[in-house]
Write a protein that holds these residues in place. Structure first.
Motif, short mmCIF file in Angstrom:
data_model
loop_
_atom_site.label_atom_id
_atom_site.label_comp_id
_atom_site.label_asym_id
_atom_site.label_seq_id
_atom_site.Cartn_x
_atom_site.Cartn_y
_atom_site.Cartn_z
N PHE A 136 56.95 34.99 -25.81
CA PHE A 136 57.75 34.85 -25.91
C PHE A 136 58.12 34.27 -27.03
CE2 PHE A 136 60.92 32.10 -23.04
CZ PHE A 136 62.01 33.21 -23.47
N ALA A 141 61.41 34.23 -29.40
CA ALA A 141 62.44 33.10 -29.47
C ALA A 141 62.83 32.41 -30.22
CB ALA A 141 62.54 32.55 -28.08
N ALA A 201 66.17 36.81 -25.91
CA ALA A 201 64.22 36.03 -25.65
C ALA A 201 64.88 34.25 -26.35
CB ALA A 201 64.32 36.04 -27.09
N ALA A 257 62.63 42.70 -19.58
CA ALA A 257 61.93 41.31 -20.13
C ALA A 257 61.88 39.77 -19.25
CB ALA A 257 62.91 40.68 -21.52
N VAL A 299 58.31 37.45 -18.96
CA VAL A 299 58.51 36.14 -19.64
C VAL A 299 58.42 35.00 -18.27
CG1 VAL A 299 60.12 34.16 -19.86
CG2 VAL A 299 59.67 36.54 -21.30
#
Length: 314
Positions: free
Chosen positions: A52, A56, A109, A289, A293
């Motif tokens: 993640f 990001a 993200a 998603a 996360v």
């Protein structure tokens, strides 16, 4: 017989002392680190978080297209009842405005990380400040702070966040961040206050008082540093809750009104629900998603909590 047993016990003690001397003492943090490395749950959670973070942070390098650009090959077949799916150059197809959906997921993200980190940090700093004051000063200050936190904890976190956002003149990304941060303040405040009360009567604090160390130095050098471990672990778990709360506010239409901003909760609420019958993938991908996360931070946070618990040391 008694002498023989004594000799056996003595030899056993000597062996343990020799083994300890050779191996060296193991600190709590080192022992916790060893158990985390051997814990499959912690490894899975850490892998999800690392993936993640990479997506990001390096979103401009990972995303195949500009998340706000509209593509002719996607808009030419775009209607109210038809949204193009996966095709060459666009692995996840189009969103309702003809933009590359995969690129928007990747940039989402980054936006989710930004909101979650700021909300958690603001709540952590404010909670640490209130908890430290309540635990160090005590008396009526402690009573007032704790009653305020009790009132905030009496309300469901999402309902309190919705109320705070609704009180703002206009919804924006920052109203979501501030609302989610305020919701998390009482959690950190009560946790730190309880840890500092436990430290107040510990031996090293009593020794510092006996030596005449000033109260502010006792708090800053002895009580506070030894009370932050549980708060830091809680921050890992709170990050997952912050992501879910921010996504819920965006889903309810109380988040950032800018439709060009790629954020998973906004994508789920604006596009996913509205066009669910036309193309349900617009809801599936952002929801999946968010769940992954949040699961990653929850798994790692729970594993760190178990690893740092002295009762679990072997």
């Amino acid at each position: 017989m008694t002498r023989a047993l004594s000799d056996v016990k003595r030899r056993r003690i000597d062996e343990l002392i020799a083994h300890t001397s050779d191996a060296g003492g193991v600190s709590l943090l080192r022992d916790a680190g060893r158990r985390l490395v051997r814990n499959p749950t912690a490894i899975v959670g850490a892998a999800i978080i690392v993936l993640f973070l990479i997506i990001a942070i390096f979103a401009p390098l990972v995303a195949p297209h500009d998340p706000v650009q509209r593509f002719p090959e996607l808009t030419q077949n775009l209607t109210v009842d038809t949204i193009p799916g996966a095709q060459a150059g666009h692995p996840l197809g189009s969103d309702p405005l003809g933009r590359d959906f995969a690129s928007r997921m990747i940039y989402g993200a980054r936006q989710t990380l930004f909101v979650g980190v700021l909300a958690t940090l603001i709540g952590l700093l404010a909670g640490v400040l209130l908890g430290a004051v309540a635990g160090a000063v005590g008396g009526w200050v402690d009573a007032v702070v704790m009653r305020l936190t009790d009132v905030m904890l009496a309300l469901p976190s999402l309902l309190l966040a919705i109320t705070l956002v609704a009180l703002a003149r206009e919804s924006s990304q920052w109203t979501v961040i501030v609302a989610v941060a305020i919701v998390n303040v009482p959690i950190f405040a009560r946790l730190l206050r309880g840890s500092m009360l436990a430290q107040r009567e510990s031996d090293h604090v009593l020794a510092a008082r006996a030596l005449g160390v000033k109260q502010r130095h006792i708090v800053s050098r002895h009580m506070l540093p030894n009370s932050l471990t549980a708060v830091i672990v809680q921050a890992t778990l709170t990050f997952a809750v912050a992501i879910l709360d921010a996504a819920a506010l965006s889903f309810l239409g109380l988040g950032d009104p800018d439709i060009n901003r790629a954020e998973w909760g906004l994508m789920l609420g604006v596009d996913g629900v509205r066009y669910f019958e036309v193309r349900p993938e617009l809801a599936y991908y952002p929801a999946l998603a968010i769940i992954l996360v949040a699961l990653g931070f929850t798994l790692l946070g729970e594993s760190i909590r178990e690893a740092l618990d002295p009762k679990n040391r072997r």
